[in-house]
Design a protein around this motif. Structure first.
Motif, PDB file in Angstrom:
ATOM      1  N   GLN A  56      41.431   8.919  -1.637  1.00  0.00           N
ATOM      2  CA  GLN A  56      41.268   7.621  -2.290  1.00  0.00           C
ATOM      3  C   GLN A  56      41.495   6.463  -1.319  1.00  0.00           C
ATOM      4  O   GLN A  56      40.677   5.538  -1.245  1.00  0.00           O
ATOM      5  CB  GLN A  56      42.257   7.528  -3.455  1.00  0.00           C
ATOM      6  N   ILE A  94      41.428   6.457   1.936  1.00  0.00           N
ATOM      7  CA  ILE A  94      40.442   6.459   3.029  1.00  0.00           C
ATOM      8  C   ILE A  94      39.118   5.881   2.525  1.00  0.00           C
ATOM      9  O   ILE A  94      38.488   5.055   3.187  1.00  0.00           O
ATOM     10  CB  ILE A  94      40.250   7.881   3.586  1.00  0.00           C
ATOM     11  N   GLU A  95      38.708   6.288   1.343  1.00  0.00           N
ATOM     12  CA  GLU A  95      37.453   5.768   0.788  1.00  0.00           C
ATOM     13  C   GLU A  95      37.530   4.267   0.555  1.00  0.00           C
ATOM     14  O   GLU A  95      36.601   3.520   0.860  1.00  0.00           O
ATOM     15  CB  GLU A  95      37.114   6.479  -0.531  1.00  0.00           C
ATOM     16  N   ALA A 130      39.353   2.114   2.049  1.00  0.00           N
ATOM     17  CA  ALA A 130      39.369   1.371   3.313  1.00  0.00           C
ATOM     18  C   ALA A 130      38.000   1.421   3.982  1.00  0.00           C
ATOM     19  O   ALA A 130      37.441   0.408   4.379  1.00  0.00           O
ATOM     20  CB  ALA A 130      40.430   1.962   4.245  1.00  0.00           C
ATOM     21  N   TYR A 131      37.465   2.608   4.069  1.00  0.00           N
ATOM     22  CA  TYR A 131      36.266   2.814   4.880  1.00  0.00           C
ATOM     23  C   TYR A 131      35.022   2.279   4.192  1.00  0.00           C
ATOM     24  O   TYR A 131      34.212   1.577   4.779  1.00  0.00           O
ATOM     25  CB  TYR A 131      36.111   4.304   5.166  1.00  0.00           C
ATOM     26  N   HIS A 174      45.005  -2.068   4.052  1.00  0.00           N
ATOM     27  CA  HIS A 174      46.020  -1.245   3.381  1.00  0.00           C
ATOM     28  C   HIS A 174      46.861  -2.074   2.432  1.00  0.00           C
ATOM     29  O   HIS A 174      47.308  -1.579   1.395  1.00  0.00           O
ATOM     30  CB  HIS A 174      46.880  -0.500   4.411  1.00  0.00           C
ATOM     31  N   GLY A 212      53.303   0.553   3.202  1.00  0.00           N
ATOM     32  CA  GLY A 212      53.639   1.508   4.268  1.00  0.00           C
ATOM     33  C   GLY A 212      53.089   2.897   4.011  1.00  0.00           C
ATOM     34  O   GLY A 212      52.372   3.457   4.838  1.00  0.00           O
ATOM     35  N   PRO A 213      53.401   3.469   2.848  1.00  0.00           N
ATOM     36  CA  PRO A 213      52.896   4.817   2.566  1.00  0.00           C
ATOM     37  C   PRO A 213      51.373   4.904   2.561  1.00  0.00           C
ATOM     38  O   PRO A 213      50.801   5.949   2.858  1.00  0.00           O
ATOM     39  CB  PRO A 213      53.446   5.111   1.166  1.00  0.00           C
ATOM     40  N   LYS A 244      49.386   3.419   4.657  1.00  0.00           N
ATOM     41  CA  LYS A 244      49.014   3.651   6.057  1.00  0.00           C
ATOM     42  C   LYS A 244      49.284   5.102   6.436  1.00  0.00           C
ATOM     43  O   LYS A 244      48.498   5.725   7.148  1.00  0.00           O
ATOM     44  CB  LYS A 244      49.815   2.719   6.976  1.00  0.00           C
ATOM     45  N   MET A 287      46.573   7.312   5.086  1.00  0.00           N
ATOM     46  CA  MET A 287      45.334   7.202   5.871  1.00  0.00           C
ATOM     47  C   MET A 287      45.438   8.064   7.119  1.00  0.00           C
ATOM     48  O   MET A 287      44.517   8.802   7.482  1.00  0.00           O
ATOM     49  CB  MET A 287      45.107   5.746   6.287  1.00  0.00           C
ATOM     50  N   ARG A 288      46.596   7.958   7.775  1.00  0.00           N
ATOM     51  CA  ARG A 288      46.774   8.684   9.024  1.00  0.00           C
ATOM     52  C   ARG A 288      46.760  10.194   8.778  1.00  0.00           C
ATOM     53  O   ARG A 288      46.045  10.942   9.450  1.00  0.00           O
ATOM     54  CB  ARG A 288      48.109   8.252   9.632  1.00  0.00           C
ATOM     55  N   LEU A 348      43.228  11.426   7.878  1.00  0.00           N
ATOM     56  CA  LEU A 348      42.322  11.497   9.026  1.00  0.00           C
ATOM     57  C   LEU A 348      42.714  12.651   9.948  1.00  0.00           C
ATOM     58  O   LEU A 348      41.850  13.314  10.529  1.00  0.00           O
ATOM     59  CB  LEU A 348      42.332  10.172   9.799  1.00  0.00           C
ATOM     60  N   GLN A 349      44.023  12.873  10.087  1.00  0.00           N
ATOM     61  CA  GLN A 349      44.455  13.992  10.933  1.00  0.00           C
ATOM     62  C   GLN A 349      43.924  15.315  10.371  1.00  0.00           C
ATOM     63  O   GLN A 349      43.459  16.179  11.102  1.00  0.00           O
ATOM     64  CB  GLN A 349      45.989  14.034  11.010  1.00  0.00           C
ATOM     65  N   LEU A 364      41.302  15.674   8.389  1.00  0.00           N
ATOM     66  CA  LEU A 364      39.841  15.693   8.545  1.00  0.00           C
ATOM     67  C   LEU A 364      39.455  16.145   9.946  1.00  0.00           C
ATOM     68  O   LEU A 364      38.550  16.948  10.147  1.00  0.00           O
ATOM     69  CB  LEU A 364      39.281  14.293   8.337  1.00  0.00           C
ATOM     70  N   ARG A 365      40.172  15.605  10.922  1.00  0.00           N
ATOM     71  CA  ARG A 365      39.866  15.957  12.294  1.00  0.00           C
ATOM     72  C   ARG A 365      40.111  17.439  12.542  1.00  0.00           C
ATOM     73  O   ARG A 365      39.314  18.111  13.190  1.00  0.00           O
ATOM     74  CB  ARG A 365      40.697  15.132  13.266  1.00  0.00           C
TER      75      ARG A 365
END
Lengths: 215, 57
Positions: free
Chosen positions: B10, B12-13, B15-16, B22, B34-35, B37, B40-41, B44-45, B47-48
């Motif tokens: 949610q 990530i979508e 934001a992107y 945030h 804060g949470p 961010k 998101m991190r 993405l980690q 996803l990568r």
């Protein structure tokens, strides 16, 4: 909340301007964050692929609209979104590059780089092309945004071929700045051109080039 | 994306694709920034990692 936590939000362009500036200053001195940003960018660049595969845009849009329905005010600043048209080939290429570690030190090494200035560019804009053996980067500063509803697209004018070849390098500058990877063999390319096109790009230019860089 | 926890997808979508920061997302979801961010991190980690897995196969 540690500043290191901002990597994901930074890659998603989700930091408010003041925080973004702060984080960019931090990045200069923090190698761990720089490395993480490079890594997460690969994931972010692949996002359109994930969406195409798992969530068709209309469904996604509905969900987004439902989530953000209430206040009508748009985000307060002009934002250039990371392109949704970003092709899977580019995403894969980026992923591969990052996986074998090319991406990381690239911007730092000055070796074997040929920098060409644009011979044609919008007034006040500074546009150049950094050519390397394996890839090139178009770098723009003070570049005006494309007209409403358009995106910039990069084209390759090859020797002996009249029609410019479209690339999947589409972009909109953020704060006048853009750095766009131009992939493909530039061996017989006479000029790198930029036009503005409808979102998703065109197969043939619809306007005269705004930017021309003779190679 | 389907392998991620919904709360990470949610943010990530939003934001992107939505273009929200945030802090804007936190306001809309009624959660502290804060949470967001952190999600998101983490998202993405993951996803990568799954991208790497996909490329390795």
């Amino acid at each position: 909340m540690s500043v290191h936590e901002s990597t994901g939000a930074y890659v998603l362009d989700a930091l408010p301007p003041d925080e973004r500036r702060e984080f960019e200053a931090h990045l200069e001195g923090c190698e761990a964050c720089r490395r993480e940003v490079e890594q997460l960018r690969v994931a972010a660049d692949a996002l359109p692929v994930g969406v195409t595969q798992y969530a068709p845009p209309p469904a996604l849009k509905e969900r987004l609209m439902a989530q953000v329905a209430a206040p009508a005010a748009p985000p307060a600043r002009a934002r250039s979104r990371r392109p949704q048209w970003f092709g899977w080939r580019s995403a894969l290429a980026l992923a591969c590059a990052a996986l074998i570690g090319i991406g990381i030190g690239r911007a730092l090494s000055g070796d074997d780089v040929q920098r060409l200035q644009a011979s044609v560019a919008p007034a006040g804009a500074r546009v150049s092309l950094e050519m390397r053996d394996d890839e090139s980067t178009l770098i723009a500063r003070d570049l005006p945004a494309p007209p409403q509803g358009r995106v910039y697209q990069v084209w390759l004018k090859r020797r002996g071929v009249a029609a410019p070849e479209p690339t999947d390098a589409l972009f909109t500058p953020r704060d006048g700045r853009a750095e766009v990877d131009v992939t493909g063999d530039l061996g017989d390319v006479e000029a790198v051109l930029v036009t503005h096109e409808p979102p998703g790009g065109s197969r043939a230019p619809t306007v005269a080039p705004l930017i021309s860089i003779t190679t | 994306m389907e392998s991620l926890p919904p709360e990470q997808v949610q943010v990530i979508e939003l934001a992107y694709f939505g273009g929200f920061t945030h802090t804007e997302i936190a306001d809309r979801l009624g959660a502290p920034g804060g949470p967001i961010k952190g999600r998101m991190r983490l998202g993405l980690q993951k996803l990568r990692a799954s991208l790497e897995g996909a490329l390795a196969t």
